[in-house]
Design a protein around this motif. Structure first.
Motif, mmCIF file in Angstrom:
data_model
loop_
_atom_site.group_PDB
_atom_site.id
_atom_site.type_symbol
_atom_site.label_atom_id
_atom_site.label_comp_id
_atom_site.label_asym_id
_atom_site.label_seq_id
_atom_site.Cartn_x
_atom_site.Cartn_y
_atom_site.Cartn_z
ATOM 1 N N HIS A 144 41.021 39.497 57.359
ATOM 2 C CA HIS A 144 41.562 39.135 56.048
ATOM 3 C C HIS A 144 42.888 39.852 55.727
ATOM 4 C CE1 HIS A 144 41.140 37.724 51.871
ATOM 5 N NE2 HIS A 144 41.607 38.907 51.516
ATOM 6 N N HIS A 179 46.813 38.379 55.119
ATOM 7 C CA HIS A 179 47.676 38.577 53.947
ATOM 8 C C HIS A 179 49.116 38.843 54.392
ATOM 9 C CE1 HIS A 179 45.547 38.377 50.172
ATOM 10 N NE2 HIS A 179 44.564 39.133 50.592
ATOM 11 N N GLY A 223 42.662 43.264 45.481
ATOM 12 C CA GLY A 223 41.519 43.682 44.681
ATOM 13 C C GLY A 223 40.675 44.717 45.414
ATOM 14 N N GLY A 253 44.050 46.333 42.254
ATOM 15 C CA GLY A 253 43.459 45.131 41.649
ATOM 16 C C GLY A 253 42.104 45.431 41.016
ATOM 17 N N ASP A 259 41.111 45.068 37.144
ATOM 18 C CA ASP A 259 39.967 44.236 36.739
ATOM 19 C C ASP A 259 38.983 45.024 35.866
ATOM 20 O OD1 ASP A 259 41.151 42.246 38.194
ATOM 21 O OD2 ASP A 259 39.836 42.438 39.928
ATOM 22 N N GLY A 317 44.107 40.917 36.434
ATOM 23 C CA GLY A 317 45.507 41.206 36.747
ATOM 24 C C GLY A 317 46.512 40.281 36.071
ATOM 25 N N GLU A 357 49.336 41.297 33.177
ATOM 26 C CA GLU A 357 50.780 41.029 33.327
ATOM 27 C C GLU A 357 51.308 40.249 32.118
ATOM 28 O OE1 GLU A 357 51.983 38.670 36.743
ATOM 29 O OE2 GLU A 357 54.101 39.053 36.310
ATOM 30 N N GLY A 360 46.963 40.102 46.341
ATOM 31 C CA GLY A 360 46.958 39.470 45.016
ATOM 32 C C GLY A 360 47.894 40.117 44.007
ATOM 33 N N SER A 375 51.619 39.207 43.418
ATOM 34 C CA SER A 375 52.055 38.031 42.649
ATOM 35 C C SER A 375 52.598 38.457 41.279
ATOM 36 C CB SER A 375 50.915 37.021 42.490
ATOM 37 O OG SER A 375 49.834 37.616 41.826
ATOM 38 N N ASN A 376 52.479 39.747 40.940
ATOM 39 C CA ASN A 376 52.961 40.267 39.644
ATOM 40 C C ASN A 376 54.489 40.424 39.674
ATOM 41 O OD1 ASN A 376 53.854 42.528 37.881
ATOM 42 N ND2 ASN A 376 51.730 42.505 37.227
ATOM 43 N N ASP A 381 44.230 35.253 47.592
ATOM 44 C CA ASP A 381 43.463 34.744 48.728
ATOM 45 C C ASP A 381 43.635 33.230 48.868
ATOM 46 O OD1 ASP A 381 42.644 37.298 49.077
ATOM 47 O OD2 ASP A 381 40.589 37.001 48.359
#
Ligand code: KG4
Ligand code: ZN
Length: 327
Positions: free
Chosen positions: A109, A113, A134, A160, A164, A177, A181, A264, A267-268, A296
């Motif tokens: 995984h 990424h 996360g 992450g 959360d 998240g 933002e 993840g 993406s901020n 993901d």
């Protein structure tokens, strides 16, 4: 030319991509609604993957006018992640591949990424990775496909995970998240929060102290919308400071010119901009996937599988899901 599927089921997103060599024909993601439970419940997540995965694959193939019989191989996330969730994707991929007499490829995984960034930006090994998701916050040296060295990681919570947990206290849905933002845009960075591992020269991270401080501030505040926005803005800023500080330390121990920022949290937009500025001032090239490919997704699994397919490296039917799979 090879047509193939990538299946991602490591947590609570079920995502499938259909690719033809380097071209992504399409991908679909089903995001589970975990708001009722305030977080991901492993057993529920596995059952949801089982419910939606077959239909996602069928509808994706139908939409692109393809059939299972045209596939050359199937890739699926083999770990790390939630064991039950991983087992659904791995078992489905293995069974389909066996019945079609084609190879299956188990994909790491975290490697995926990073590889999706290579797919979008076309850089080559070796390169550095700032991976913030996360489940993980780490700095990695990517030497070649399948060869990685972790040079720093979180001693406790991942970013992450911390977002959360704090977000849940603030009343946001999971994952929090994106809400943090959004909320931060209306806030000022006025809440005093501790800087994680202040003055530490390592490439490690720590976010549990920050989490506790943020939650304590919230519980003692008047809980107005402005308090919430100020906390989100301050928290996001301290996290960014910490990530920049550790990346700067990593630049001191590695002379790599190419870096990617993935996972993840990448993406901020606020964090992306600050990491970009840091890389620029250090003369480093930075590659960040489009926001929808930071979270993901099946594309990252499909493309990583394709890289192994080109080398003729397939998985065996005795390979099984591994929740704590190492690099
Ligand atoms: O990579 P990912 O989709 O799943 C894991 O491999 O863990 O990352 C999910 C994490 C969640 O904790 C989520 O809150 C965080 O990424 N996240 C964000 C944003 N979008 C997702 N954190 C901050 N700002 C965002 N925009
Ligand atoms: Zn992930």
């Amino acid at each position: 030319m090879v047509l193939y599927l990538g299946i991602e089921t490591s947590c609570d997103d079920t995502s499938v991509a259909l690719m033809d060599d380097e071209v992504c024909l399409g991908y679909v993601t089903d995001t589970q609604d975990s708001s009722t439970f305030g977080g991901v419940v492993p057993e529920y997540a596995s059952r949801e993957h089982m419910n939606v995965l077959p239909d996602l694959i069928d509808s994706l193939l139908l939409k692109h006018n393809k059939t299972l019989f045209e596939l050359g191989f199937i890739a699926a996330t083999i770990g790390p992640g939630l064991l039950g969730s991983l087992m659904v994707g791995v078992t489905y991929a293995k069974s389909l591949a066996w019945s079609l007499n084609i190879p299956w490829i188990g994909v790491h995984h975290l490697e995926a990424h990073a590889m999706v960034s290579m797919w979008q930006n076309n850089f080559s090994f070796p390169f550095g990775i700032l991976l913030v998701s996360g489940g993980h916050t780490c700095i990695i040296i990517a030497k070649e496909l399948g060869k990685y060295e972790i040079i720093g990681s979180s001693l406790d919570d991942a970013v992450g995970e911390m977002f959360d947990k704090v977000g849940r206290k603030l009343g946001f849905d999971n994952p929090s998240g994106p809400f943090i933002e959004e909320c931060a845009k209306n806030g000022n960075k006025v809440v005093k929060l501790p800087t994680p591992l202040y003055l530490d020269k390592s490439t490690n991270f720590s976010f549990s102290g920050l989490k506790t401080a943020a939650i304590r501030y919230w519980e003692q505040s008047d809980k107005t919308q402005q308090d919430k926005a100020n906390l989100c803005a301050s928290l996001q800023d301290v996290v960014t400071l910490s990530l920049c500080d550790r990346l700067q330390n990593a630049f001191g121990v590695s002379d790599l010119d190419n870096w990617c920022f993935v996972g993840g949290v990448a993406s901020n937009l606020y964090i992306r901009n600050r990491i970009s500025a840091l890389c620029k001032s250090n003369g480093k090239s930075l590659f960040i996937p489009d926001p929808h490919l930071c979270r993901d997704n099946g594309v990252m699994i499909a493309y990583t599988g394709y890289k192994y397919y080109l080398l003729g490296q397939f998985s065996s039917y005795s390979d099984s899901a591994n929740s704590a799979l190492k690099f």
